[in-house]
Write an enzyme that holds these catalytic residues in place. Structure first.
Site, short mmCIF file in Angstrom:
data_model
loop_
_atom_site.label_atom_id
_atom_site.label_comp_id
_atom_site.label_asym_id
_atom_site.label_seq_id
_atom_site.Cartn_x
_atom_site.Cartn_y
_atom_site.Cartn_z
N SER A 166 38.20 -8.71 -26.69
CA SER A 166 37.33 -7.74 -27.36
C SER A 166 37.81 -6.31 -27.10
CB SER A 166 35.86 -7.93 -26.96
OG SER A 166 35.65 -7.55 -25.63
N MET B 124 44.12 -11.57 -16.63
CA MET B 124 43.59 -12.07 -15.37
C MET B 124 44.70 -12.49 -14.38
SD MET B 124 40.55 -11.44 -16.04
CE MET B 124 39.53 -12.19 -14.77
N ASN C 24 44.51 -0.45 -16.55
CA ASN C 24 43.62 -1.61 -16.50
C ASN C 24 42.18 -1.16 -16.75
OD1 ASN C 24 42.85 -4.35 -15.87
ND2 ASN C 24 42.11 -3.61 -13.90
N HIS D 260 38.30 -2.15 -15.64
CA HIS D 260 37.55 -2.94 -14.66
C HIS D 260 36.05 -2.76 -14.96
CE1 HIS D 260 36.61 -4.97 -10.95
NE2 HIS D 260 35.71 -4.03 -10.72
N GLU E 116 49.78 -0.86 -6.46
CA GLU E 116 50.12 -2.17 -5.89
C GLU E 116 48.95 -2.87 -5.20
OE1 GLU E 116 53.96 -1.98 -3.93
OE2 GLU E 116 54.83 -0.91 -5.64
N LYS F 292 30.25 -2.81 -23.99
CA LYS F 292 30.16 -1.82 -25.08
C LYS F 292 30.86 -0.53 -24.70
CE LYS F 292 25.85 -2.55 -27.55
NZ LYS F 292 24.50 -2.01 -27.75
N GLU G 4 33.17 -0.24 -22.27
CA GLU G 4 34.61 -0.52 -22.09
C GLU G 4 35.35 -0.26 -23.39
OE1 GLU G 4 35.68 -4.30 -20.35
OE2 GLU G 4 33.89 -4.32 -19.11
#
Ligand code: GRF
Length: 220
Positions: A13, A90, A107, A109, A142, A172, A174
């Site tokens: 999404s 993932m 990324n 989260h 890292e 929403k 994100e």
């Protein structure tokens, strides 16, 4: 215009939101390749629908994480990717990828880092009793969920929330902030200073605040 490589493992999404923003002309980027480490996921279907090149590279075919990342790296380079987007990917990425793309792997989260790192955070947040939750876009370093933070969005947590309702409210946001982070990058506004990522030229909102529970504030 920035060339993206988007890595996915699931429904995609967030990938869809990025595609939609590009197609609407709001996001100055193009997706050169979508790579899934899991076959058959819906994210691949989304790429196909929008005629975006996609492929599966299964981590199961590689003995070591580093070997898997080396393969990802080859494909990303072949497609002239400048910025790597982990959109529900993932897998932990290793220095093999990170050193080739320093501060160029982003990324998303689903929590307000550094609180609630890890996976399946929503039930933990509800159980903890926090009044606000949210999401974070960060550059990947890292460590696990430790990289410099680019942008965060905050949502309230309500008394009757479940993990699912909270997840939906966060998701929403994100979908908004991931594209915003990429656009800030595309505009060359992001300056990394140690742990801090500064967004040059974005006006501040010094008096903004939220309160939850949303009581009426005493005026004085
Ligand atoms: C989101 O919760 C994101 O924060 C996490 O994985 C989920 C991805 O969802 N990293 P989708 O595949 O983009 O729908």
């Amino acid at each position: 215009m920035v060339n993206l490589g988007v890595l996915v493992s699931g429904s995609g999404s967030n990938l869809q939101a990025i595609i939609d923003n590009i197609e609407a002309g709001r996001l100055d980027a193009q997706i050169k390749i979508v790579i899934s480490n899991v076959p058959g996921v819906y994210a691949l279907e989304r790429a196909r629908t929008h005629a975006i090149p996609s492929m599966v590279i299964s981590h199961k075919e590689y003995k070591k994480r580093e070997d898997f990342d080396q393969k990802l790296l080859e494909v990303l380079k072949t497609h002239e990717v400048e910025l790597v987007i982990l959109a529900g990917f993932m897998r932990i990425v290793t220095p093999v990828l990170l050193r080739a793309f320093p501060m160029r792997v982003m990324n998303i989260h689903p929590a307000l880092l550094p609180s609630f790192p890890g996976t399946h955070v929503w039930q933990t947040e509800v159980d903890y009793g926090v009044k606000f939750a949210g999401c974070t876009v960060h550059f990947v370093d890292e460590g696990p969920d430790t990289g410099p933070i680019i942008i965060q969005a905050v949502v309230p947590v309500y008394d009757d929330d479940t993990a699912d309702t909270l997840n939906a409210r966060i998701l929403k946001q994100e979908h908004k902030i991931f594209s915003q982070a990429i656009q800030l990058y595309a505009e060359g506004r992001l300056k990394v200073q140690g742990r801090r990522v500064l967004a040059e030229g974005i006006p501040q909102a010094p008096d903004s605040f939220m309160i939850n529970p949303p009581v009426t504030i005493f005026e004085r």
